[in-house]
Write a protein that holds these residues in place. Sequence first.
Motif, PDB file in Angstrom:
ATOM      1  N   LEU A 123       0.821  -1.209   0.000  1.00 17.08           N
ATOM      2  CA  LEU A 123       0.000   0.000   0.000  1.00 17.08           C
ATOM      3  C   LEU A 123       0.859   1.266   0.000  1.00 17.08           C
ATOM      4  N   ARG A 124       2.073   1.156   0.512  1.00 16.90           N
ATOM      5  CA  ARG A 124       2.981   2.312   0.423  1.00 16.90           C
ATOM      6  C   ARG A 124       3.391   2.569  -1.023  1.00 16.90           C
ATOM      7  N   ARG A 125       3.439   1.496  -1.799  1.00 18.38           N
ATOM      8  CA  ARG A 125       3.866   1.616  -3.192  1.00 18.38           C
ATOM      9  C   ARG A 125       2.732   2.145  -4.081  1.00 18.38           C
ATOM     10  N   LYS A 126       1.508   1.642  -3.846  1.00 18.07           N
ATOM     11  CA  LYS A 126       0.382   2.022  -4.689  1.00 18.07           C
ATOM     12  C   LYS A 126      -0.921   1.795  -3.917  1.00 18.07           C
ATOM     13  N   PRO A 129      -6.863  -1.414  -3.799  1.00 14.68           N
ATOM     14  CA  PRO A 129      -8.099  -1.546  -3.004  1.00 14.68           C
ATOM     15  C   PRO A 129      -8.114  -2.748  -2.073  1.00 14.68           C
ATOM     16  N   TYR A 130      -7.674  -3.930  -2.565  1.00  9.91           N
ATOM     17  CA  TYR A 130      -7.770  -5.122  -1.728  1.00  9.91           C
ATOM     18  C   TYR A 130      -6.690  -5.151  -0.648  1.00  9.91           C
ATOM     19  N   CYS A 131      -5.599  -4.450  -0.883  1.00 10.02           N
ATOM     20  CA  CYS A 131      -4.610  -4.304   0.194  1.00 10.02           C
ATOM     21  C   CYS A 131      -5.194  -3.430   1.301  1.00 10.02           C
ATOM     22  N   ALA A 132      -5.906  -2.381   0.916  1.00  4.22           N
ATOM     23  CA  ALA A 132      -6.568  -1.520   1.899  1.00  4.22           C
ATOM     24  C   ALA A 132      -7.597  -2.309   2.701  1.00  4.22           C
ATOM     25  N   LEU A 137      -8.572  -5.401   8.341  1.00  6.24           N
ATOM     26  CA  LEU A 137      -8.814  -6.570   9.188  1.00  6.24           C
ATOM     27  C   LEU A 137      -7.678  -6.823  10.167  1.00  6.24           C
ATOM     28  N   THR A 138      -6.529  -6.207   9.934  1.00  6.19           N
ATOM     29  CA  THR A 138      -5.361  -6.479  10.782  1.00  6.19           C
ATOM     30  C   THR A 138      -5.409  -5.722  12.101  1.00  6.19           C
ATOM     31  N   GLY A 139      -6.046  -4.539  12.109  1.00  9.75           N
ATOM     32  CA  GLY A 139      -6.064  -3.721  13.317  1.00  9.75           C
ATOM     33  C   GLY A 139      -4.750  -3.019  13.596  1.00  9.75           C
ATOM     34  N   ASP A 140      -3.816  -3.074  12.656  1.00 12.92           N
ATOM     35  CA  ASP A 140      -2.512  -2.427  12.854  1.00 12.92           C
ATOM     36  C   ASP A 140      -2.640  -0.919  12.600  1.00 12.92           C
ATOM     37  N   PRO A 141      -2.397  -0.077  13.614  1.00  7.91           N
ATOM     38  CA  PRO A 141      -2.583   1.379  13.444  1.00  7.91           C
ATOM     39  C   PRO A 141      -1.658   2.000  12.405  1.00  7.91           C
ATOM     40  N   ARG A 142      -0.587   1.301  12.033  1.00  8.07           N
ATOM     41  CA  ARG A 142       0.304   1.848  10.995  1.00  8.07           C
ATOM     42  C   ARG A 142      -0.404   1.964   9.652  1.00  8.07           C
ATOM     43  N   ALA A 143      -1.505   1.237   9.517  1.00 12.69           N
ATOM     44  CA  ALA A 143      -2.250   1.281   8.252  1.00 12.69           C
ATOM     45  C   ALA A 143      -3.076   2.556   8.117  1.00 12.69           C
ATOM     46  N   ILE A 144      -3.376   3.233   9.228  1.00 15.87           N
ATOM     47  CA  ILE A 144      -4.316   4.360   9.183  1.00 15.87           C
ATOM     48  C   ILE A 144      -3.878   5.453   8.214  1.00 15.87           C
ATOM     49  N   PRO A 145      -2.649   5.987   8.309  1.00 15.37           N
ATOM     50  CA  PRO A 145      -2.281   7.047   7.353  1.00 15.37           C
ATOM     51  C   PRO A 145      -2.309   6.588   5.897  1.00 15.37           C
ATOM     52  N   LEU A 146      -1.977   5.313   5.662  1.00 19.59           N
ATOM     53  CA  LEU A 146      -2.019   4.796   4.294  1.00 19.59           C
ATOM     54  C   LEU A 146      -3.454   4.692   3.798  1.00 19.59           C
ATOM     55  N   LEU A 147      -4.350   4.275   4.682  1.00 23.54           N
ATOM     56  CA  LEU A 147      -5.753   4.167   4.314  1.00 23.54           C
ATOM     57  C   LEU A 147      -6.370   5.547   4.085  1.00 23.54           C
ATOM     58  N   VAL A 148      -6.000   6.502   4.910  1.00 25.41           N
ATOM     59  CA  VAL A 148      -6.486   7.878   4.717  1.00 25.41           C
ATOM     60  C   VAL A 148      -6.019   8.399   3.364  1.00 25.41           C
ATOM     61  N   ASP A 149      -4.793   8.090   3.004  1.00 27.23           N
ATOM     62  CA  ASP A 149      -4.275   8.518   1.701  1.00 27.23           C
ATOM     63  C   ASP A 149      -5.056   7.877   0.552  1.00 27.23           C
ATOM     64  N   CYS A 150      -5.594   6.675   0.776  1.00 29.24           N
ATOM     65  CA  CYS A 150      -6.378   5.991  -0.255  1.00 29.24           C
ATOM     66  C   CYS A 150      -7.717   6.684  -0.520  1.00 29.24           C
ATOM     67  N   LEU A 151      -8.148   7.559   0.374  1.00 31.45           N
ATOM     68  CA  LEU A 151      -9.401   8.275   0.160  1.00 31.45           C
ATOM     69  C   LEU A 151      -9.327   9.191  -1.053  1.00 31.45           C
ATOM     70  N   TYR A 152      -8.129   9.492  -1.504  1.00 32.71           N
ATOM     71  CA  TYR A 152      -7.956  10.370  -2.668  1.00 32.71           C
ATOM     72  C   TYR A 152      -7.973   9.599  -3.993  1.00 32.71           C
ATOM     73  N   ARG A 157     -11.101   4.117  -2.701  1.00 35.14           N
ATOM     74  CA  ARG A 157     -11.836   4.846  -1.654  1.00 35.14           C
ATOM     75  C   ARG A 157     -12.840   3.979  -0.900  1.00 35.14           C
ATOM     76  N   PRO A 158     -13.721   3.218  -1.570  1.00 35.06           N
ATOM     77  CA  PRO A 158     -14.705   2.429  -0.803  1.00 35.06           C
ATOM     78  C   PRO A 158     -14.056   1.434   0.151  1.00 35.06           C
ATOM     79  N   ALA A 159     -13.031   0.736  -0.317  1.00 33.56           N
ATOM     80  CA  ALA A 159     -12.361  -0.247   0.536  1.00 33.56           C
ATOM     81  C   ALA A 159     -11.658   0.430   1.694  1.00 33.56           C
ATOM     82  N   ALA A 160     -11.013   1.575   1.420  1.00 34.63           N
ATOM     83  CA  ALA A 160     -10.304   2.303   2.477  1.00 34.63           C
ATOM     84  C   ALA A 160     -11.278   2.834   3.521  1.00 34.63           C
ATOM     85  N   ALA A 161     -12.408   3.349   3.066  1.00 31.79           N
ATOM     86  CA  ALA A 161     -13.409   3.867   4.001  1.00 31.79           C
ATOM     87  C   ALA A 161     -13.920   2.756   4.910  1.00 31.79           C
TER      88      ALA A 161
END
Length: 444
Positions: A123-126, A129-132, A137-152, A157-161
């Motif tokens: 997800l850092r690379r690109k 959607p399915y990585c988001a 499901l992992t609950g790892d907080p490190r994913a939050i900024p990456l998921l927020v970035d996916c909103l753009y 967007r739907p998967a990240a939301a």
Amino acid sequence: MSDTENSDTTPVSIVDRFRNLHLGPLAFHEVVRLGDAAVPPLESLLRGPSDAVHQPRCLAADALAAIGSSAAVQVLIRALLDSVGRDPPPALLEAESILVNHIAEHLSRFPCPEVTEALLSALRRKRYPYCAAALGLTGDPRAIPLLVDCLYEDAARPAAAAALRRFGQATFEPLTDVLLEPQGEGTPEPPSRLDGRVAAAGLLAGFARPDSGDAPVAVAALVKALRDRQRAVRVEAALGLARSGARADEDIAHILAGALDEENWARAEEIITVLVRMGPTAERALIPLIGLRSGDEAGRRRRVRAVEAVGRLGSAAAVSLLRGLYGSTDTTLRFAAVKALAGIGPSDARSFAHFLSDPHPTIRFRAAEALVRRRALDPELAIRLLGDDDSHVRSLAASAVRSDLAAALPSLKRAASHCGAPVEGVTARLRLWLHACALIAAAG
């Protein structure tokens, strides 16, 4: 057994059938039954050269996920990182992205630190959607900024939301930053950025319910967004506050009423539904729009939908304005007015009188139908409608006359004896005369 027959049953040869788009799916269960013996040739296929035909490699990922052993999962992890790290030519980018998303979807079934690290790396690379979705499901907080970035990103967007909703309160600060991120004066906001801010408003609205302990933070951010320069953000914030019950005041009603010119029908329907729930507060914002004439299409849509909304509200205060729309040249507006009047209890027979002579048959029918339901269709008027051009209107009028045939009989006899008077036009008079005669005969 010959060497040829033996070679056809080796794990390598069986897995190699996956390369054939017809034979591959037929060999799937045979490959899975091989278990770990099939893992090396499956890895060879999965991590093979990028190809526009992605189905064989995706089938290999399916087989590894079905085997589900530790060795198979490790291959899926390596394949994910391998594909993410590739830089294929443009013609192969889509196929490679499909494969990455396919592998990520399977890895979501095997939670472990190594899987999480691989998904984060991808997800850092690109914005896959399915990585988001898997990271949600992992609950790892490190994913939050990456998921927020996916909103753009539209596709992600739907998967990240959906993934961000799982993290709850931890997302408040980054989502608020996205929602309220300032845009330079006079600088056009890119559509992707605007869509991301709208999505952030929608996510914060999910935490704005009064019964939620986290509501104050979300509500505060949405209230600030009501003053945003972009209407889409203001509308999403207003919808969120009204839907959650956190706030439903005049400002929100005016924001939503002003957005009734929305081109997207489903979005407009959502706005109308929220306005109706707001009751009298929304009514005060909607009624002025009914008489607001506009030469452009957006203004016309806003006016028609305002009419529809006050009808759903059952607004007695709007009856006189709605009644006056019979002279409009806009057929859609006249139809909306009749439909709204039919939904307002106190509206009387006078409200529909002019619409009974409307040039559009559907509007005449709706007006007559409303009168019949109120038992307010005068027998004389019902008999006139027996000469209508539209068969549905005539059928409805005949049914109304039959419901009280004894009271209508004198008027029917006059119409029969005067050759279809009092309607105008030879054809209309003939229709009326024929129906009158038939009804008289039915009365015995």
